[in-house]
Motif scaffolding. Sequence first.
Motif, PDB file in Angstrom:
ATOM      1  N   LEU A 112      11.588  51.938  66.552  1.00 56.92           N
ATOM      2  CA  LEU A 112      12.669  52.664  67.230  1.00 56.92           C
ATOM      3  C   LEU A 112      12.390  52.863  68.711  1.00 56.92           C
ATOM      4  O   LEU A 112      13.306  52.806  69.540  1.00 56.92           O
ATOM      5  CB  LEU A 112      12.903  54.012  66.548  1.00 56.92           C
ATOM      6  CG  LEU A 112      13.633  53.934  65.199  1.00 56.92           C
ATOM      7  CD1 LEU A 112      13.562  55.270  64.460  1.00 56.92           C
ATOM      8  CD2 LEU A 112      15.093  53.531  65.404  1.00 56.92           C
ATOM      9  N   LEU A 113      11.131  53.091  69.049  1.00 59.98           N
ATOM     10  CA  LEU A 113      10.798  53.365  70.447  1.00 59.98           C
ATOM     11  C   LEU A 113      10.641  52.089  71.269  1.00 59.98           C
ATOM     12  O   LEU A 113      10.625  52.130  72.503  1.00 59.98           O
ATOM     13  CB  LEU A 113       9.513  54.197  70.535  1.00 59.98           C
ATOM     14  CG  LEU A 113       9.672  55.660  70.111  1.00 59.98           C
ATOM     15  CD1 LEU A 113       8.315  56.319  69.916  1.00 59.98           C
ATOM     16  CD2 LEU A 113      10.477  56.426  71.168  1.00 59.98           C
ATOM     17  N   MET A 114      10.502  50.991  70.558  1.00 58.30           N
ATOM     18  CA  MET A 114      10.378  49.663  71.164  1.00 58.30           C
ATOM     19  C   MET A 114      11.211  49.474  72.418  1.00 58.30           C
ATOM     20  O   MET A 114      10.740  49.011  73.449  1.00 58.30           O
ATOM     21  CB  MET A 114      10.824  48.637  70.112  1.00 58.30           C
ATOM     22  CG  MET A 114      10.917  47.231  70.600  1.00 58.30           C
ATOM     23  SD  MET A 114       9.579  46.214  70.006  1.00 58.30           S
ATOM     24  CE  MET A 114       8.258  47.384  69.725  1.00 58.30           C
ATOM     25  N   GLU A 115      12.475  49.855  72.299  1.00 58.30           N
ATOM     26  CA  GLU A 115      13.424  49.566  73.363  1.00 58.30           C
ATOM     27  C   GLU A 115      13.125  50.362  74.639  1.00 58.30           C
ATOM     28  O   GLU A 115      13.568  50.017  75.723  1.00 58.30           O
ATOM     29  CB  GLU A 115      14.836  49.898  72.865  1.00 58.30           C
ATOM     30  CG  GLU A 115      15.939  49.259  73.670  1.00 58.30           C
ATOM     31  CD  GLU A 115      17.247  49.178  72.875  1.00 58.30           C
ATOM     32  OE1 GLU A 115      18.307  49.201  73.491  1.00 58.30           O
ATOM     33  OE2 GLU A 115      17.183  49.063  71.631  1.00 58.30           O
ATOM     34  N   PHE A 116      12.366  51.439  74.485  1.00 63.01           N
ATOM     35  CA  PHE A 116      12.150  52.325  75.622  1.00 63.01           C
ATOM     36  C   PHE A 116      10.820  52.080  76.311  1.00 63.01           C
ATOM     37  O   PHE A 116       9.911  52.917  76.259  1.00 63.01           O
ATOM     38  CB  PHE A 116      12.263  53.785  75.190  1.00 63.01           C
ATOM     39  CG  PHE A 116      13.617  54.120  74.669  1.00 63.01           C
ATOM     40  CD1 PHE A 116      14.629  54.501  75.539  1.00 63.01           C
ATOM     41  CD2 PHE A 116      13.907  54.025  73.325  1.00 63.01           C
ATOM     42  CE1 PHE A 116      15.905  54.790  75.069  1.00 63.01           C
ATOM     43  CE2 PHE A 116      15.178  54.313  72.842  1.00 63.01           C
ATOM     44  CZ  PHE A 116      16.178  54.701  73.719  1.00 63.01           C
ATOM     45  N   GLN A 117      10.695  50.932  76.909  1.00 63.76           N
ATOM     46  CA  GLN A 117       9.538  50.622  77.744  1.00 63.76           C
ATOM     47  C   GLN A 117      10.100  50.010  79.006  1.00 63.76           C
ATOM     48  O   GLN A 117      11.132  49.351  78.959  1.00 63.76           O
ATOM     49  CB  GLN A 117       8.647  49.558  77.096  1.00 63.76           C
ATOM     50  CG  GLN A 117       8.246  49.841  75.689  1.00 63.76           C
ATOM     51  CD  GLN A 117       7.555  48.617  75.082  1.00 63.76           C
ATOM     52  OE1 GLN A 117       8.004  48.068  74.099  1.00 63.76           O
ATOM     53  NE2 GLN A 117       6.466  48.175  75.708  1.00 63.76           N
ATOM     54  N   ASP A 118       9.406  50.178  80.133  1.00 67.40           N
ATOM     55  CA  ASP A 118       9.957  49.439  81.263  1.00 67.40           C
ATOM     56  C   ASP A 118       9.228  48.130  81.532  1.00 67.40           C
ATOM     57  O   ASP A 118       9.303  47.597  82.633  1.00 67.40           O
ATOM     58  CB  ASP A 118      10.153  50.292  82.508  1.00 67.40           C
ATOM     59  CG  ASP A 118       8.896  50.992  82.906  1.00 67.40           C
ATOM     60  OD1 ASP A 118       7.863  50.679  82.316  1.00 67.40           O
ATOM     61  OD2 ASP A 118       8.954  51.846  83.809  1.00 67.40           O
ATOM     62  N   ALA A 119       8.595  47.593  80.536  1.00 72.36           N
ATOM     63  CA  ALA A 119       8.153  46.205  80.633  1.00 72.36           C
ATOM     64  C   ALA A 119       9.384  45.349  80.919  1.00 72.36           C
ATOM     65  O   ALA A 119      10.418  45.523  80.279  1.00 72.36           O
ATOM     66  CB  ALA A 119       7.502  45.765  79.328  1.00 72.36           C
ATOM     67  N   PRO A 120       9.263  44.461  81.924  1.00 74.99           N
ATOM     68  CA  PRO A 120      10.439  43.725  82.408  1.00 74.99           C
ATOM     69  C   PRO A 120      11.252  43.063  81.300  1.00 74.99           C
ATOM     70  O   PRO A 120      12.465  43.207  81.252  1.00 74.99           O
ATOM     71  CB  PRO A 120       9.825  42.665  83.331  1.00 74.99           C
ATOM     72  CG  PRO A 120       8.546  43.254  83.778  1.00 74.99           C
ATOM     73  CD  PRO A 120       8.047  44.102  82.647  1.00 74.99           C
TER      74      PRO A 120
END
Lengths: 208, 208
Positions: free
Chosen positions: A101-109
């Motif tokens: 669920l948290l996958m989407e919330f990274q600022d990896a490009p």
Amino acid sequence: MAGWPCEVRTGAEEDVADRRAAILEAAARVIARRGVRGLRVEELAAEARVSTALIYYHFKDRAGILRQTMEFISDRAGHYTTDLDPKAAQLGPRGELERALLMEFQDAPLVRENSTAWGELRASAIFDPDLREDLRRASLVWVQEIAELLGRVQPLGTPTALASAAERLTALVEGLSGRWLSGVLPLDHARNLLGEAIDVELQHLERR
Amino acid sequence: MAGWPCEVRTGAEEDVADRRAAILEAAARVIARRGVRGLRVEELAAEARVSTALIYYHFKDRAGILRQTMEFISDRAGHYTTDLDPKAAQLGPRGELERALLMEFQDAPLVRENSTAWGELRASAIFDPDLREDLRRASLVWVQEIAELLGRVQPLGTPTALASAAERLTALVEGLSGRWLSGVLPLDHARNLLGEAIDVELQHLERR
DNA sequence: GTCTATAACGGGATAGAC
DNA sequence: GTCTATCCCGTTATAGAC
């Protein structure tokens, strides 16, 4: 979903497939940068280092680009859920759930790019029947995946309760993602809110 | 936020204000129908029964139309939360809370139109810095409003807990709204999920 | 303030050579 | 399969009369 056979491919076919994929990757980048409205076929061509004519050769028209980019992005997101992090299994069910669920919330490009482009295509689907079918399928798969993970953490939950929780959590991810990407919410704040939501839903599943 | 003084207006000024409002109403309709990408100034002009030149006279350019339509829609949504239903106060805090959150999920034409257009402008804001400021303000106001209602239902909740719950619930509304409008989720299903989410959050606030 | 008419341009799409 | 060159239409925006 792939549009390309899963068999072994010989040299020439592979080149073509690679080029196709390269164009789709470029499309994801351009959509993430400019939005669907801002996607110019010419800019896409430049980004992919090919001519515009080649793009029309492969994708027929602008709508075709969008449709196939949607599939591409959805596949890619599905992959980095399972592939990208081989140590996922060692996290235990709860860890896997949070990761998914948290996958989407990274600022990896790449992740941010995928989220942005996906959100944009999702929004476009409201006005573009062509995109709806893919969106529906992708959403369904995602919800079921999350329901399954929830079930492993909380085996007591009824299928209906698990499904509802999964639908709420995934819809919440979409809502929070929009707020993050439009600058309404800072990234870590979004992550915290989502983390709490997972707690809240799990506690609610436990208590029945 | 209005852009027009709140003083009494004389005849001529009122005509102008009305015309302006009429164009903005038309803009909301067109955006709800075609999306921001599909908004053609000419179609807007036809919808509002004026010439395109008049639209540019009042709103400067396409970006101006979008910016002011966003304000207009946000104001209108704010109004039908408090105005449109004068018997709201009689519902009790819990009823008011549910009404405020479920409001968006009706297929009454005006409400659906507002939701669709708002979702569309919200999505556009990711790529259009002009829209961000308004979006931020509107989101903030909405979250605070919900936090306040939550506090009346559950006065025990700490301000932080109330704020978090409000942020989750409003973000969830946005996520579910997108799914409803893109046909991923039927309306009543979305309503049920949101209703349950309210329960879950309230129970969670109670238990601490 | 509001219109008609039109300038100016961007961008989707294709023809045809290689 | 891939390119260069170009057509042509839809759209934004403005000029100028009333």
